[in-house]
Write a protein that holds these residues in place. Structure first.
Motif, PDB file in Angstrom:
ATOM      1  N   PRO A  22       0.805  -1.394   0.054  1.00 16.91           N
ATOM      2  CA  PRO A  22       0.177  -0.012  -0.031  1.00 16.91           C
ATOM      3  C   PRO A  22       0.767   1.263   0.014  1.00 16.91           C
ATOM      4  N   ASP A  23       2.252   1.209   0.346  1.00 16.28           N
ATOM      5  CA  ASP A  23       2.952   2.355   0.428  1.00 16.28           C
ATOM      6  C   ASP A  23       3.741   2.857  -0.730  1.00 16.28           C
ATOM      7  N   ALA A  24       3.513   1.815  -1.641  1.00 10.23           N
ATOM      8  CA  ALA A  24       4.021   2.187  -3.184  1.00 10.23           C
ATOM      9  C   ALA A  24       3.385   3.584  -3.537  1.00 10.23           C
ATOM     10  N   ASN A  25       4.107   4.080  -4.524  1.00 10.02           N
ATOM     11  CA  ASN A  25       3.700   5.326  -5.264  1.00 10.02           C
ATOM     12  C   ASN A  25       2.720   4.926  -6.331  1.00 10.02           C
ATOM     13  N   HIS A  26       3.216   3.961  -7.000  1.00  4.21           N
ATOM     14  CA  HIS A  26       2.563   3.604  -8.495  1.00  4.21           C
ATOM     15  C   HIS A  26       2.588   1.865  -8.317  1.00  4.21           C
ATOM     16  N   HIS A  27       1.411   1.654  -8.840  1.00  3.42           N
ATOM     17  CA  HIS A  27       1.271   0.019  -9.300  1.00  3.42           C
ATOM     18  C   HIS A  27       0.935  -0.070 -10.651  1.00  3.42           C
ATOM     19  N   VAL A  28       1.808  -0.467 -11.545  1.00  5.95           N
ATOM     20  CA  VAL A  28       1.911  -0.534 -12.932  1.00  5.95           C
ATOM     21  C   VAL A  28       1.509  -1.857 -13.048  1.00  5.95           C
ATOM     22  N   TYR A  29       0.708  -2.344 -14.159  1.00  6.52           N
ATOM     23  CA  TYR A  29       0.485  -3.692 -14.350  1.00  6.52           C
ATOM     24  C   TYR A  29       0.178  -3.884 -15.829  1.00  6.52           C
ATOM     25  N   ALA A  30       0.480  -5.322 -15.968  1.00  2.00           N
ATOM     26  CA  ALA A  30       0.110  -5.545 -17.518  1.00  2.00           C
ATOM     27  C   ALA A  30      -0.389  -7.051 -17.454  1.00  2.00           C
ATOM     28  N   PHE A  31      -1.281  -7.553 -18.100  1.00  2.00           N
ATOM     29  CA  PHE A  31      -1.609  -8.877 -18.148  1.00  2.00           C
ATOM     30  C   PHE A  31      -1.971  -9.598 -19.647  1.00  2.00           C
ATOM     31  N   ARG A  32      -1.696 -10.820 -19.862  1.00  2.00           N
ATOM     32  CA  ARG A  32      -2.063 -11.362 -20.966  1.00  2.00           C
ATOM     33  C   ARG A  32      -3.126 -12.752 -20.679  1.00  2.00           C
ATOM     34  N   VAL A  33      -4.186 -12.749 -21.005  1.00  2.00           N
ATOM     35  CA  VAL A  33      -5.064 -13.815 -20.539  1.00  2.00           C
ATOM     36  C   VAL A  33      -5.223 -14.815 -22.067  1.00  2.00           C
ATOM     37  N   GLY A  34      -4.991 -16.032 -22.058  1.00  2.00           N
ATOM     38  CA  GLY A  34      -4.931 -16.952 -23.266  1.00  2.00           C
ATOM     39  C   GLY A  34      -3.733 -16.696 -23.844  1.00  2.00           C
ATOM     40  N   ILE A  81      -1.239 -14.664 -17.794  1.00  2.31           N
ATOM     41  CA  ILE A  81       0.030 -14.136 -16.810  1.00  2.31           C
ATOM     42  C   ILE A  81      -0.563 -12.727 -16.402  1.00  2.31           C
ATOM     43  N   ALA A  82      -0.216 -12.255 -15.140  1.00  4.99           N
ATOM     44  CA  ALA A  82      -0.275 -10.812 -14.706  1.00  4.99           C
ATOM     45  C   ALA A  82       0.915 -10.582 -14.119  1.00  4.99           C
ATOM     46  N   LEU A  83       1.509  -9.169 -14.327  1.00  2.34           N
ATOM     47  CA  LEU A  83       2.682  -8.776 -13.719  1.00  2.34           C
ATOM     48  C   LEU A  83       2.522  -7.145 -13.114  1.00  2.34           C
ATOM     49  N   VAL A  84       2.543  -7.166 -11.852  1.00  2.00           N
ATOM     50  CA  VAL A  84       2.509  -5.901 -11.103  1.00  2.00           C
ATOM     51  C   VAL A  84       3.924  -5.354 -10.595  1.00  2.00           C
ATOM     52  N   THR A  85       4.071  -4.186 -11.041  1.00  5.98           N
ATOM     53  CA  THR A  85       5.557  -3.491 -10.450  1.00  5.98           C
ATOM     54  C   THR A  85       5.110  -2.582  -9.691  1.00  5.98           C
ATOM     55  N   ALA A  86       5.320  -2.611  -8.369  1.00  2.00           N
ATOM     56  CA  ALA A  86       5.149  -1.499  -7.348  1.00  2.00           C
ATOM     57  C   ALA A  86       6.341  -0.602  -7.309  1.00  2.00           C
ATOM     58  N   ARG A  87       6.116   0.683  -7.681  1.00  2.00           N
ATOM     59  CA  ARG A  87       7.346   1.547  -7.419  1.00  2.00           C
ATOM     60  C   ARG A  87       7.546   2.505  -6.059  1.00  2.00           C
ATOM     61  N   TYR A  88       8.486   2.359  -5.517  1.00  2.00           N
ATOM     62  CA  TYR A  88       8.545   3.200  -4.392  1.00  2.00           C
ATOM     63  C   TYR A  88       9.484   4.454  -4.966  1.00  2.00           C
ATOM     64  N   PHE A  89       9.093   5.603  -4.952  1.00  2.00           N
ATOM     65  CA  PHE A  89       9.816   6.793  -5.158  1.00  2.00           C
ATOM     66  C   PHE A  89      11.043   7.135  -4.375  1.00  2.00           C
ATOM     67  N   GLY A  90      12.240   7.478  -4.955  1.00  2.00           N
ATOM     68  CA  GLY A  90      13.338   7.442  -4.190  1.00  2.00           C
ATOM     69  C   GLY A  90      13.824   9.088  -4.000  1.00  2.00           C
ATOM     70  N   GLY A  91      13.242   9.623  -4.638  1.00  2.00           N
ATOM     71  CA  GLY A  91      13.363  11.149  -4.714  1.00  2.00           C
ATOM     72  C   GLY A  91      14.250  11.717  -5.700  1.00  2.00           C
ATOM     73  N   THR A  92      14.649  10.922  -6.769  1.00  2.00           N
ATOM     74  CA  THR A  92      15.353  11.262  -7.881  1.00  2.00           C
ATOM     75  C   THR A  92      14.386  10.876  -9.160  1.00  2.00           C
TER      76      THR A  92
END
Length: 203
Positions: free
Chosen positions: A48-60, A95-106
Motif C-alpha cells: 500500500p505504501d508504493a507510489n505507483h502500481h503499474v500492471y500488464a496482463f495477457r489472458v489466453g 499471466i499478470a505482472l504488477v510492478t510497485a514503485r517506491y519513489f526514491g527522490g530522484t
C-alpha cells in the motif's frame, strides 16, 4: 486456436533499485480478466505504501489473447506499455505482472522510466517458473456393451481422463482429452468400432 502454451507455475516477486527508487515486480497466474484484476488488487493490498502500481496482463494465448495494462499515474507510455511488451515477448499466457514503485527522490525521466520498468519486468520473468497448459476437450461416448472394453482401451491410449461412466441401455463414457488429440482419437474410434459409437463434444 493454440492447443498448448506456457503459463506461470508459481507466483514470483523480485526487486531492483535504480537511483534510490525501488521497483518490486510480482508475476503470477491469471486465467481470466477477473483473475488478472484480482491479482493486481492483491498486490496493491500487499504494497500500500508504493507510489505507483503499474500492471500488464495477457489472458489466453495466440489468437484468443486478451491484454490489459496501466501506467497508474506514471507519465503516459513510460510504464504500462513497456511492461506489456516484456510480458508479450515472454511467450507466456495467462499471466499478470504488477510492478510497485517506491519513489526514491530522484526523477528518472521518461526514458529512464521505460528502461526501469522494462528491466524490472524482465528480472521477474527470468525468475518465473512455467509449465505447459494443454487445452482440453470433453467428449461424451455412447456405445453398446460389446464395445466397452475396446473404447476404454482406446481412451487410455490417447491419455484420456474418464470423468464419468453410466451403464443403462447402452454405456456412456464422459472423458477429457487434449484438444490436439481429439480428431485422431475420433477417427481411430470410428475405424475400430465400425462407427457404432456416438461421439458428442461437450466442451
Amino acid at each position: 486456436m493454440t492447443s498448448s502454451y506456457l503459463i506461470p507455475a508459481e507466483r514470483v516477486q523480485t526487486e531492483i533499485v535504480i537511483k534510490k527508487s525501488r521497483f518490486v515486480s510480482t508475476a503470477g497466474l491469471a486465467a481470466s480478466v477477473k483473475e488478472a484484476r484480482d491479482f493486481n488488487a492483491g498486490v496493491r493490498a500487499e504494497t500500500p505504501d508504493a507510489n505507483h502500481h503499474v500492471y500488464a496482463f495477457r489472458v489466453g494465448f495466440g489468437n484468443t489473447v486478451t491484454e490489459g495494462m496501466s501506467d497508474d499515474g506514471e507519465p503516459t507510455g513510460t510504464s504500462g506499455p513497456p511492461t506489456l511488451a516484456v510480458v508479450r515477448g515472454s511467450g507466456i499466457g495467462d499471466i499478470a505482472l504488477v510492478t510497485a514503485r517506491y519513489f526514491g527522490g530522484t526523477k528518472l525521466g521518461t526514458g529512464g522510466l521505460v528502461r526501469a520498468y522494462t528491466e524490472s519486468a524482465q528480472v521477474a520473468l527470468s525468475m518465473l517458473k512455467t509449465e505447459l497448459k494443454v487445452e482440453k476437450r470433453v467428449l461424451g461416448l455412447e456405445m453398446p456393451y460389446s464395445l466397452y472394453n475396446i473404447v476404454k482401451q482406446l481412451v487410455a491410449t490417447y491419455r484420456g481422463e474418464i470423468q464419468e461412466e453410466e451403464f443403462a441401455a447402452q454405456v456412456l463414457i464422459i472423458a477429457r482429452f487434449a484438444a490436439a488429440d481429439v480428431a485422431d482419437f475420433t477417427e481411430n474410434l470410428r475405424e475400430r468400432t465400425s462407427a457404432q459409437v456416438s461421439v458428442v463434444q461437450l466442451s
